[in-house]
Design an enzyme around this catalytic site. Structure first.
Site, short mmCIF file in Angstrom:
data_model
loop_
_atom_site.label_atom_id
_atom_site.label_comp_id
_atom_site.label_asym_id
_atom_site.label_seq_id
_atom_site.Cartn_x
_atom_site.Cartn_y
_atom_site.Cartn_z
N PRO A 1 87.60 -48.41 -122.87
CA PRO A 1 88.98 -48.45 -123.33
C PRO A 1 89.21 -47.76 -124.68
O PRO A 1 88.37 -47.84 -125.59
CB PRO A 1 89.29 -49.95 -123.45
N ASN A 2 90.33 -47.08 -124.73
CA ASN A 2 90.85 -46.41 -125.94
C ASN A 2 90.12 -45.12 -126.29
O ASN A 2 90.54 -44.41 -127.21
CB ASN A 2 90.84 -47.37 -127.16
N ARG B 1 92.70 -41.42 -132.61
CA ARG B 1 92.38 -42.83 -132.87
C ARG B 1 91.44 -42.96 -134.07
O ARG B 1 90.30 -42.48 -134.01
CB ARG B 1 91.68 -43.38 -131.62
N TYR C 1 86.07 -42.34 -135.83
CA TYR C 1 85.66 -41.74 -134.56
C TYR C 1 85.70 -40.21 -134.53
O TYR C 1 85.32 -39.60 -133.53
CB TYR C 1 86.52 -42.30 -133.42
N ASN D 1 79.57 -45.29 -122.84
CA ASN D 1 80.15 -45.83 -124.06
C ASN D 1 81.15 -46.88 -123.59
O ASN D 1 82.28 -46.55 -123.23
CB ASN D 1 80.84 -44.74 -124.89
N ALA E 1 85.03 -51.32 -126.52
CA ALA E 1 85.12 -52.75 -126.87
C ALA E 1 84.46 -53.66 -125.83
O ALA E 1 84.03 -54.77 -126.16
CB ALA E 1 86.59 -53.13 -127.06
N GLU F 1 73.15 -46.13 -123.58
CA GLU F 1 74.39 -46.63 -124.21
C GLU F 1 74.67 -45.79 -125.45
O GLU F 1 73.77 -45.58 -126.28
CB GLU F 1 74.17 -48.10 -124.59
N HIS G 1 77.38 -45.10 -128.74
CA HIS G 1 78.54 -45.42 -129.57
C HIS G 1 78.70 -44.31 -130.59
O HIS G 1 77.72 -43.90 -131.23
CB HIS G 1 78.34 -46.75 -130.31
N ARG H 1 79.39 -52.04 -139.05
CA ARG H 1 80.81 -52.39 -138.99
C ARG H 1 80.99 -53.92 -138.91
O ARG H 1 80.12 -54.66 -139.31
CB ARG H 1 81.45 -51.66 -137.80
#
Ligand code: DQA
Length: 145
Positions: free
Chosen positions: A11-12, A19, A24, A75, A78, A99, A101, A108
């Site tokens: 998502p996003n 964003r 990012y 990725n 969330a 995976e 990110h 974070r």
């Protein structure tokens, strides 16, 4: 027929470029797709590059990769921090799972420090920005299947 890598984005990530660019970056998901395809093609792999804002759809994409793709780069965005459904789906997949990110989730907020998906991932790449997708392809190439 070329071996296939499925690249999944949660998502996003369709808003990359707009964003939170300080976190990012300015590249769009299309830029990342082009770079990932190019890198995979140079190693003789085909790519399915997909994005969804819906958990169930991502589960469906993982199920569709079973028996079709040799590796999944994901990725989960969330959903990394919440989704046992995505973890369970990845556990049914027999190939390599990487995976990715864009940001370093460990630097974070604490709620980003744990990823359910990492329990199944063969490798985790965080904090390398869009290069992480290329590094994931290179990892898959090194661990040829
Ligand atoms: C992300 C990190 C997640 O915590 C966040 O929810 C995202 C993107 C990353 O690529 O850095 O949407 O997966």
């Amino acid at each position: 027929m070329a071996k296939k890598i499925t690249v999944l984005n949660g998502p996003n990530l369709n808003f990359l470029g707009r964003r939170e660019p300080a976190i990012y970056g300015r590249e769009t998901l299309k830029d990342i797709e082009n770079m990932t395809r190019e890198c995979a093609r140079s190693h003789g792999f085909d790519v399915d590059f997909l994005q969804s804002n819906c958990e169930g759809e991502l589960v469906g994409f993982i199920q569709a990769a079973i028996g079709e793709s040799v590796a999944i780069i994901i990725n989960p965005a969330a959903y990394s921090h919440t989704s046992i459904a995505i973890l369970d789906a990845l556990k049914m997949f027999e190939g390599v799972v990487v995976e990715v990110h864009l940001s370093n989730i460990h630097k974070r907020e604490t709620y980003r420090h744990h990823s359910f998906v990492s329990e199944r991932a063969d490798a985790v790449i965080a904090g390398c920005g869009s290069d992480g997708y290329r590094f994931a392809v290179e990892y898959i190439v090194q661990h040829d299947l």
